[in-house]
Design a protein around this motif. Sequence first.
Motif, PDB file in Angstrom:
ATOM      1  N   VAL A 143       0.846  -1.178   0.000  1.00 15.13           N
ATOM      2  CA  VAL A 143       0.000   0.000   0.000  1.00 15.13           C
ATOM      3  C   VAL A 143       0.884   1.231   0.000  1.00 15.13           C
ATOM      4  N   VAL A 144       0.592   2.186  -0.868  1.00 17.60           N
ATOM      5  CA  VAL A 144       1.404   3.384  -0.974  1.00 17.60           C
ATOM      6  C   VAL A 144       1.205   4.244   0.253  1.00 17.60           C
ATOM      7  N   LEU A 145       2.295   4.576   0.930  1.00 16.10           N
ATOM      8  CA  LEU A 145       2.177   5.388   2.135  1.00 16.10           C
ATOM      9  C   LEU A 145       2.377   6.853   1.766  1.00 16.10           C
ATOM     10  N   LEU A 146       1.354   7.449   1.198  1.00 14.48           N
ATOM     11  CA  LEU A 146       1.408   8.845   0.800  1.00 14.48           C
ATOM     12  C   LEU A 146       0.254   9.597   1.443  1.00 14.48           C
ATOM     13  N   ALA A 147       0.486  10.848   1.789  1.00 14.23           N
ATOM     14  CA  ALA A 147      -0.612  11.718   2.189  1.00 14.23           C
ATOM     15  C   ALA A 147      -0.718  12.813   1.150  1.00 14.23           C
ATOM     16  N   VAL A 148      -1.883  13.397   0.994  1.00 13.58           N
ATOM     17  CA  VAL A 148      -2.070  14.475   0.038  1.00 13.58           C
ATOM     18  C   VAL A 148      -2.736  15.635   0.742  1.00 13.58           C
ATOM     19  N   PHE A 149      -2.627  16.814   0.154  1.00 11.03           N
ATOM     20  CA  PHE A 149      -3.345  17.962   0.676  1.00 11.03           C
ATOM     21  C   PHE A 149      -4.812  17.814   0.327  1.00 11.03           C
ATOM     22  N   VAL A 150      -5.629  17.575   1.325  1.00 13.52           N
ATOM     23  CA  VAL A 150      -7.068  17.428   1.110  1.00 13.52           C
ATOM     24  C   VAL A 150      -7.799  18.165   2.218  1.00 13.52           C
ATOM     25  N   PRO A 151      -8.901  18.832   1.904  1.00 11.83           N
ATOM     26  CA  PRO A 151      -9.633  19.556   2.945  1.00 11.83           C
ATOM     27  C   PRO A 151     -10.347  18.589   3.871  1.00 11.83           C
ATOM     28  N   VAL A 152     -10.136  18.705   5.157  1.00  9.54           N
ATOM     29  CA  VAL A 152     -10.855  17.894   6.135  1.00  9.54           C
ATOM     30  C   VAL A 152     -12.137  18.611   6.506  1.00  9.54           C
ATOM     31  N   LEU A 153     -13.254  17.940   6.382  1.00  6.42           N
ATOM     32  CA  LEU A 153     -14.562  18.536   6.616  1.00  6.42           C
ATOM     33  C   LEU A 153     -15.257  17.838   7.770  1.00  6.42           C
ATOM     34  N   LEU A 154     -15.986  18.589   8.539  1.00  2.00           N
ATOM     35  CA  LEU A 154     -16.809  18.009   9.585  1.00  2.00           C
ATOM     36  C   LEU A 154     -18.148  17.641   8.985  1.00  2.00           C
ATOM     37  N   SER A 155     -18.616  16.415   9.237  1.00  2.00           N
ATOM     38  CA  SER A 155     -19.835  15.945   8.605  1.00  2.00           C
ATOM     39  C   SER A 155     -21.046  16.687   9.140  1.00  2.00           C
ATOM     40  N   TYR A 191      -0.182   2.184  16.230  1.00  2.00           N
ATOM     41  CA  TYR A 191       0.885   2.307  15.233  1.00  2.00           C
ATOM     42  C   TYR A 191       1.194   3.779  14.963  1.00  2.00           C
ATOM     43  N   PRO A 192       2.445   4.094  14.556  1.00  2.00           N
ATOM     44  CA  PRO A 192       2.863   5.493  14.395  1.00  2.00           C
ATOM     45  C   PRO A 192       2.375   6.102  13.086  1.00  2.00           C
ATOM     46  N   GLU A 193       2.128   7.421  13.120  1.00  2.00           N
ATOM     47  CA  GLU A 193       1.698   8.170  11.951  1.00  2.00           C
ATOM     48  C   GLU A 193       2.376   9.535  11.931  1.00  2.00           C
ATOM     49  N   LEU A 194       2.486  10.113  10.742  1.00  2.00           N
ATOM     50  CA  LEU A 194       2.876  11.513  10.595  1.00  2.00           C
ATOM     51  C   LEU A 194       1.630  12.292  10.181  1.00  2.00           C
ATOM     52  N   CYS A 195       1.296  13.315  10.951  1.00  2.00           N
ATOM     53  CA  CYS A 195       0.114  14.128  10.669  1.00  2.00           C
ATOM     54  C   CYS A 195       0.543  15.523  10.237  1.00  2.00           C
ATOM     55  N   PHE A 196      -0.349  16.226   9.535  1.00  2.00           N
ATOM     56  CA  PHE A 196      -0.035  17.566   9.071  1.00  2.00           C
ATOM     57  C   PHE A 196      -1.306  18.399   8.974  1.00  2.00           C
ATOM     58  N   VAL A 197      -1.139  19.713   9.135  1.00  2.00           N
ATOM     59  CA  VAL A 197      -2.179  20.702   8.858  1.00  2.00           C
ATOM     60  C   VAL A 197      -1.518  21.813   8.060  1.00  2.00           C
ATOM     61  N   ALA A 198      -2.079  22.114   6.898  1.00  2.00           N
ATOM     62  CA  ALA A 198      -1.538  23.154   6.029  1.00  2.00           C
ATOM     63  C   ALA A 198      -2.580  24.243   5.848  1.00  2.00           C
ATOM     64  N   GLU A 199      -2.198  25.449   6.146  1.00  2.00           N
ATOM     65  CA  GLU A 199      -3.089  26.577   5.925  1.00  2.00           C
ATOM     66  C   GLU A 199      -3.042  26.994   4.458  1.00  2.00           C
ATOM     67  N   ARG A 200      -4.192  27.441   3.934  1.00  2.00           N
ATOM     68  CA  ARG A 200      -4.306  27.857   2.542  1.00  2.00           C
ATOM     69  C   ARG A 200      -4.503  29.366   2.460  1.00  2.00           C
ATOM     70  N   ALA A 240      -8.404  29.294   0.744  1.00  2.00           N
ATOM     71  CA  ALA A 240      -9.268  28.132   0.918  1.00  2.00           C
ATOM     72  C   ALA A 240      -9.122  27.638   2.351  1.00  2.00           C
ATOM     73  N   PRO A 241     -10.032  26.770   2.798  1.00  2.00           N
ATOM     74  CA  PRO A 241      -9.900  26.215   4.149  1.00  2.00           C
ATOM     75  C   PRO A 241      -8.598  25.428   4.305  1.00  2.00           C
ATOM     76  N   PRO A 242      -8.124  25.264   5.523  1.00  2.00           N
ATOM     77  CA  PRO A 242      -6.900  24.476   5.747  1.00  2.00           C
ATOM     78  C   PRO A 242      -7.099  23.027   5.356  1.00  2.00           C
ATOM     79  N   GLU A 243      -5.995  22.367   5.082  1.00  2.00           N
ATOM     80  CA  GLU A 243      -6.014  20.968   4.665  1.00  2.00           C
ATOM     81  C   GLU A 243      -5.148  20.161   5.611  1.00  2.00           C
ATOM     82  N   GLY A 244      -5.428  18.864   5.711  1.00  2.00           N
ATOM     83  CA  GLY A 244      -4.618  18.046   6.599  1.00  2.00           C
ATOM     84  C   GLY A 244      -4.932  16.579   6.488  1.00  2.00           C
ATOM     85  N   GLY A 245      -4.194  15.787   7.243  1.00  2.00           N
ATOM     86  CA  GLY A 245      -4.393  14.345   7.255  1.00  2.00           C
ATOM     87  C   GLY A 245      -3.299  13.675   8.050  1.00  2.00           C
TER      88      GLY A 245
END
Length: 637
Positions: free
Chosen positions: A49-61, A112-121, A124-129
Amino acid sequence: MNELEERLRAAFDARAQSFETSPDAWARMRERRPGRRRAIRALVAALPVVLLAVFVPVLLSGGPGGNTAVDADTLYQALMRDRTPEGETVTVDNPTEGKSLRLWFAKAKLGYPELCFVAERADAPPEGGCVSVDEEQDKPTRFVGSTLRDGAETALDWGIATQDVGGVTGVTADGQRFPGTVLRPSGASYRVWTVTYPARHDMSAIELTDDQGRALGRASRDVLKEQQRGVAVGASVELPAGVTARPHRTDQGTEVVWTRHGAVLTMTPSKLQEQAVAAYVEENTVSGLAREDVARVEFTFADGTKVDAATRPDPWGLGVTLFSAMNPASDPGRGHRVVAYDSSGAEVWSHDGTGRSLMDDVPAVGEVMTLPGELRVWFGGTSQGMTTLCQSGGVSPYGTSSCAGSTEGEMFPLKAVKYLPEPGSTTYLGVVGKAWESVTAVLSDGRRLDAAFLRGKDTPAPIWHVTIPAGDVALAALTVKTKDGRIDRHPQTDPSCARKAAGTEADRQALPAGVTALVVAPSCLAFFENGAPAPGLPGPLPGEKLSDLLTSDRPVYWTYGDTAWYGYASADTAKVELHSSNGLTATAEAVPDRFGQDVALFALPLPEGARFASGTTAIGYDAEGKKLWSTPEKGIS
């Protein structure tokens, strides 16, 4: 296709994202099972499985059509809902947006370990994952994300680095180099690398050094590009969540290649079968194809997360629609319900896969056995001499279940990792051969742990299992003692061996083709190509020699890197002849090792165009030209 194969194919299609793999699973599949049997094993082995993250807007449902964008701090809280921070947060400049990029490591709900990020735009709204750290592969770096966008003047790539990486340099397709930065978050088990570069340049790789500036090799930005096949027959289509789709003509017909920031995620058939939606859940995204009458696809995951994806017609005339969206579900491996709607909002198709387990796809034959740590183990049946064994209860970023197939007397273990309670543990298990008396785990510190045997009611065979506590000690080998007293060794290759030995240039043994070799206690055999770490081979077991790994059935170990083919064989070997699977031949001179391992080392320049699939053979000769040994037709050795 027989009954077992049908069940396995169904399991593969339905649960590919939930399977795990050992680091050498694909190599061993290529090595052990040419043709039809190899294909059957592939159905029950894991896809990388490709371990990649992308800039995507996180939305509250907020219900269908009612998602609400959040600010950066609220986004951080949403990402950390089921996670525990590990170490400090670091902030870097995002040159594409003129804003900040926040990066931190965390532990997922299952540990298990993860790398998380939040990017301001900027507009546009901030993106993260969050993206999981693939500890199975133990590679020095992983590409995680990029700010690269259409129209950008400057871009930033970033990713995960192990603690032995001290420097990074970006390399473009035309050979230009851009220095990067390695960040060392206090309290974290990993580091973060970044490279800033002009967006007009095509960034292709990063070069790595340790803290002393010694070369650690190169990592490609297109981490799965080599799996792409066929010829492009249409233009690329950009979709939400950073996903791009493009049709390719292959031997299997027209397939759609799904990529994300230059890396291939998957390849899928362009034709739908009976279903209205064919969805592919990758880390952080869900994408796929739908019928022409489908305008919107709604996913509801087991944790309650909802994802809405609007479709768009394909421009290639394939008669399908395309969709892609961010997938913020905390445990996508538990399945989801999907509903397709037409343009009027009417439901036209649905499928509920929530809560479906691997056992639903691969039913148990005989008793379901329980091991310590709440692991459940069962047999999936036997077909054409191959027995399928499955487990549920281990932990990985991709799910909690896995299966593997093995023939009688073959060592092909399953691996179940537990991160909680800390420090965690790893359980190895497999099918007991009829001639086996015992199985022993050999640890890197020299300790031996005997595996326990267990047989469930009405099962095809007993199983063996052994658990190793997490820590600095790793599995060096599994050994099998047969009823006639023979000891069969099954060594594990340490993928970090050469990196750990990077500071020992003076002690290396020089071989042809720019290859050097080094044996490092307790069980490391490192190879280098032109000074940079290269793929390794099994090293000596603690207290033993490399020669102890060689038998009449396994007279040689070999592999290849970027520029050379190399390995080791019995000490009386003076020449090794390579016959590639596509008919090329080359010869390497073998020389005695100078590490007291009683083997001969060899290397030769990688023959141009050589392929090392099933059918590759090697033949060894002594100094008089007498044939000493030859390998059967197998792939990577």
